[in-house]
Design an enzyme around this catalytic site. Structure first.
Site, mmCIF file in Angstrom:
data_model
loop_
_atom_site.group_PDB
_atom_site.id
_atom_site.type_symbol
_atom_site.label_atom_id
_atom_site.label_comp_id
_atom_site.label_asym_id
_atom_site.label_seq_id
_atom_site.Cartn_x
_atom_site.Cartn_y
_atom_site.Cartn_z
ATOM 1 N N SER A 120 -12.799 -9.491 -68.422
ATOM 2 C CA SER A 120 -11.801 -10.155 -69.269
ATOM 3 C C SER A 120 -10.380 -9.954 -68.741
ATOM 4 C CB SER A 120 -11.895 -9.569 -70.681
ATOM 5 O OG SER A 120 -10.731 -9.888 -71.426
ATOM 6 N N TYR A 144 -7.693 -15.677 -69.640
ATOM 7 C CA TYR A 144 -6.881 -16.187 -70.738
ATOM 8 C C TYR A 144 -5.702 -16.826 -70.033
ATOM 9 C CZ TYR A 144 -9.512 -14.018 -74.527
ATOM 10 O OH TYR A 144 -10.484 -13.692 -75.432
ATOM 11 N N THR A 170 -11.512 -19.275 -70.880
ATOM 12 C CA THR A 170 -11.815 -19.260 -72.321
ATOM 13 C C THR A 170 -10.859 -20.184 -73.055
ATOM 14 O OG1 THR A 170 -12.718 -17.048 -72.184
ATOM 15 C CG2 THR A 170 -11.983 -17.771 -74.361
ATOM 16 N N LYS A 252 -15.440 -21.769 -71.206
ATOM 17 C CA LYS A 252 -16.114 -20.975 -72.245
ATOM 18 C C LYS A 252 -15.557 -21.351 -73.623
ATOM 19 C CE LYS A 252 -17.017 -16.147 -73.573
ATOM 20 N NZ LYS A 252 -16.174 -15.786 -74.701
ATOM 21 N N HIS A 276 -17.582 -17.603 -79.532
ATOM 22 C CA HIS A 276 -16.889 -16.315 -79.397
ATOM 23 C C HIS A 276 -17.532 -15.270 -80.329
ATOM 24 C CE1 HIS A 276 -12.985 -15.140 -77.367
ATOM 25 N NE2 HIS A 276 -13.178 -14.034 -78.060
HETATM 26 C C1 FNR Z 1 -15.139 -10.596 -77.153
HETATM 27 N N1 FNR Z 1 -15.185 -11.860 -76.547
HETATM 28 C C2 FNR Z 1 -14.251 -12.184 -75.581
HETATM 29 N N2 FNR Z 1 -14.312 -13.379 -74.935
HETATM 30 C C3 FNR Z 1 -13.441 -13.697 -73.949
HETATM 31 O O1 FNR Z 1 -13.540 -14.775 -73.385
HETATM 32 N N3 FNR Z 1 -12.473 -12.791 -73.592
HETATM 33 C C4 FNR Z 1 -12.330 -11.585 -74.185
HETATM 34 O O2 FNR Z 1 -11.466 -10.797 -73.835
HETATM 35 C C5 FNR Z 1 -13.233 -11.275 -75.238
HETATM 36 N N4 FNR Z 1 -13.128 -10.072 -75.905
HETATM 37 C C6 FNR Z 1 -14.083 -9.708 -76.822
HETATM 38 C C7 FNR Z 1 -14.031 -8.458 -77.410
HETATM 39 C C8 FNR Z 1 -15.036 -8.046 -78.282
HETATM 40 C C9 FNR Z 1 -14.981 -6.678 -78.879
HETATM 41 C C10 FNR Z 1 -16.110 -8.917 -78.579
HETATM 42 C C11 FNR Z 1 -17.246 -8.497 -79.477
HETATM 43 C C12 FNR Z 1 -16.151 -10.176 -78.016
HETATM 44 C C13 FNR Z 1 -16.278 -12.805 -76.864
HETATM 45 C C14 FNR Z 1 -17.481 -12.573 -75.945
HETATM 46 O O3 FNR Z 1 -17.206 -12.927 -74.635
HETATM 47 C C15 FNR Z 1 -18.706 -13.374 -76.393
HETATM 48 O O4 FNR Z 1 -18.374 -14.732 -76.515
HETATM 49 C C16 FNR Z 1 -19.305 -12.886 -77.729
HETATM 50 O O5 FNR Z 1 -19.221 -11.493 -77.847
HETATM 51 C C17 FNR Z 1 -20.770 -13.316 -77.809
HETATM 52 O O6 FNR Z 1 -21.330 -12.991 -79.043
HETATM 53 P P1 FNR Z 1 -22.173 -11.656 -79.318
HETATM 54 O O7 FNR Z 1 -23.077 -11.431 -78.120
HETATM 55 O O8 FNR Z 1 -21.189 -10.561 -79.501
HETATM 56 O O9 FNR Z 1 -22.918 -12.004 -80.558
#
Ligand code: FNR
Length: 380
Positions: A120, A144, A170, A252, A276
């Site tokens: 990330s 981002y 994203t 994404k 997400h």
């Molecule tokens: C995320 N997700 C996320 N996505 C992204 O594109 N950049 C990011 O920095 C983050 N940070 C992030 C932090 C935390 C704590 C979580 C739980 C999630 C979203 C992540 O990539 C993904 O889309 C989801 O977590 C998928 O769902 P599940 O597997 O958590 O149910």
């Protein structure tokens, strides 16, 4: 898995549950309350977090019999990246709020197993440190997308130089959603997790600050947040990323079939069907519910990946049978990280991969290519 059984024969139980879907319980007990709320929580009343799980329950596997599935091959290649099973680590920011080793622990565990990691932009460790921890491991970079083009190019160049092969952009988080668990605690993950190590360490970003982020982290975060959020992005700006990134580009956060079609028109290489993990639009459609229509519309034209709600081997098999080329997991591995860092992530990955393999074996599926909607039945 056989190792776990053999250890079990010797009376030695694993340190943590092998039920990945239940790891949140022990994570809740061991993690700082604010950090756990940030990881586990979703937007609003968390209806979409629940919907993501319920959508998996709508599908049942119909196992086949007497088809020799002794020799199975779960490996697959997505956009030139080969992986031992169709599972990747989703981008999860600020991992040092979960374990002090954060992304370094995650990168090491992923590399040990050859599972691709998506780093990330909101990482607690720099691009270069994570690349070093990842070694020969496959790695993609999640952007981002900053409003400042020079900061954007600088970050992309650093990621490419550090061996990140595919860019994940994203689209669903141009501002953080209404997340009551964090708001109620005034929990600020970016400050706590030094979750801006990537921009903080970026020479172009640093040059735009009055004081260094080490001297004044609050000012740096206040500059970072608006720079990395904002509403002014449109499909017409994607050529800018293409111009500055040589490898594949994946969008994404795609949930509408028309957006998937626009991704094809924009010449993108892949999409991640994702909400997400229910963290952005509460009430949004379950990610799995839109997967089949998106695969039908664009599956021939680009790679369709999936995340949001994957916890078990059955979930992996269901998403693949519905047409995803691979799935990404977020919270599952984050909870693993909270259980001892690298070893906890390793535990989650090994458990999920073994569970996926066994689900395929017992359903008589020998490869990812064999998985099709024929394997599933919809409830109700
Ligand atoms: C995320 N997700 C996320 N996505 C992204 O594109 N950049 C990011 O920095 C983050 N940070 C992030 C932090 C935390 C704590 C979580 C739980 C999630 C979203 C992540 O990539 C993904 O889309 C989801 O977590 C998928 O769902 P599940 O597997 O958590 O149910």
């Amino acid at each position: 898995q056989s190792e776990l059984y053999l250890a079990g024969l010797g009376g030695q139980a694993p340190e943590f549950t092998t039920n990945v879907a239940a790891l949140d319980e022990s994570a809740r007990l061991s993690m700082d309350g604010g950090a756990f709320g940030y990881v586990a929580g979703g937007a609003g009343n968390e209806a979409t977090v629940r919907a993501n799980r319920a959508a998996f329950d709508q599908w049942r596997i119909v196992p086949r019999m007497l088809r020799d599935a002794t020799n199975r091959d779960l490996s697959t290649t997505v956009l030139g990246t080969t992986m031992p099973a169709p599972v990747m680590l989703a981008p999860v920011g600020v991992q040092s709020i979960i374990h002090p080793d954060g992304e370094l622990a995650t990168a090491r565990a992923a590399a040990e197993l050859g599972v691709p990691m998506v780093l990330s932009t909101a990482s607690s460790h720099t691009i270069e440190e994570v690349a070093e921890a990842s070694g020969e491991g496959p790695r993609w970079f999640q952007l981002y997308w900053p409003n400042d083009p020079e900061v954007c190019v600088s970050i992309l160049e650093r990621a490419a130089a550090a061996g990140f092969t595919t860019l994940v952009v994203t689209l669903d988080t141009w501002t953080l959603a209404w997340r009551p668990r964090d708001l109620d605690r005034s929990y600020l993950p970016f400050i706590r997790g030094i979750g801006t190590a990537i921009p903080f360490s970026d020479p172009v970003f640093r040059a735009g600050l009055a004081q260094s982020p080490e001297e004044d982290p609050t000012a740096a975060v206040l500059k970072w947040v608006p720079m990395f959020t904002g509403t002014d992005k449109s499909w017409s700006q994607l050529p800018f990323l293409r111009e500055h990134w040589d490898g594949p580009i994946v969008l994404k956060g795609i949930q509408h079939v028309d957006d998937a079609r626009l991704a094809v028109e924009a010449g993108m290489d892949g999409v991640i069907v994702s909400n997400h993990g229910g963290r952005q639009v509460d009430g949004a459609v379950a990610s799995l519910d839109v997967l089949p229509e998106i695969v039908a519309a664009v599956g021939q034209d680009l790679a369709v990946l999936f995340d949001s709600g994957v916890r078990t081997g059955a979930d992996v098999v269901k998403a693949l049978a519905l047409g995803a080329e691979a799935v990404l997991i977020g919270r599952s591995f984050a909870y693993g990280l909270s259980h001892g860092g690298q070893s906890g992530v390793r535990h989650v990955l090994r458990s999920l991969l073994a569970d996926t393999d066994l689900t395929m074996a017992l359903s008589a599926q020998r490869s990812v290519a064999e998985l099709s909607p024929d394997l599933l039945r919809r409830n109700g």
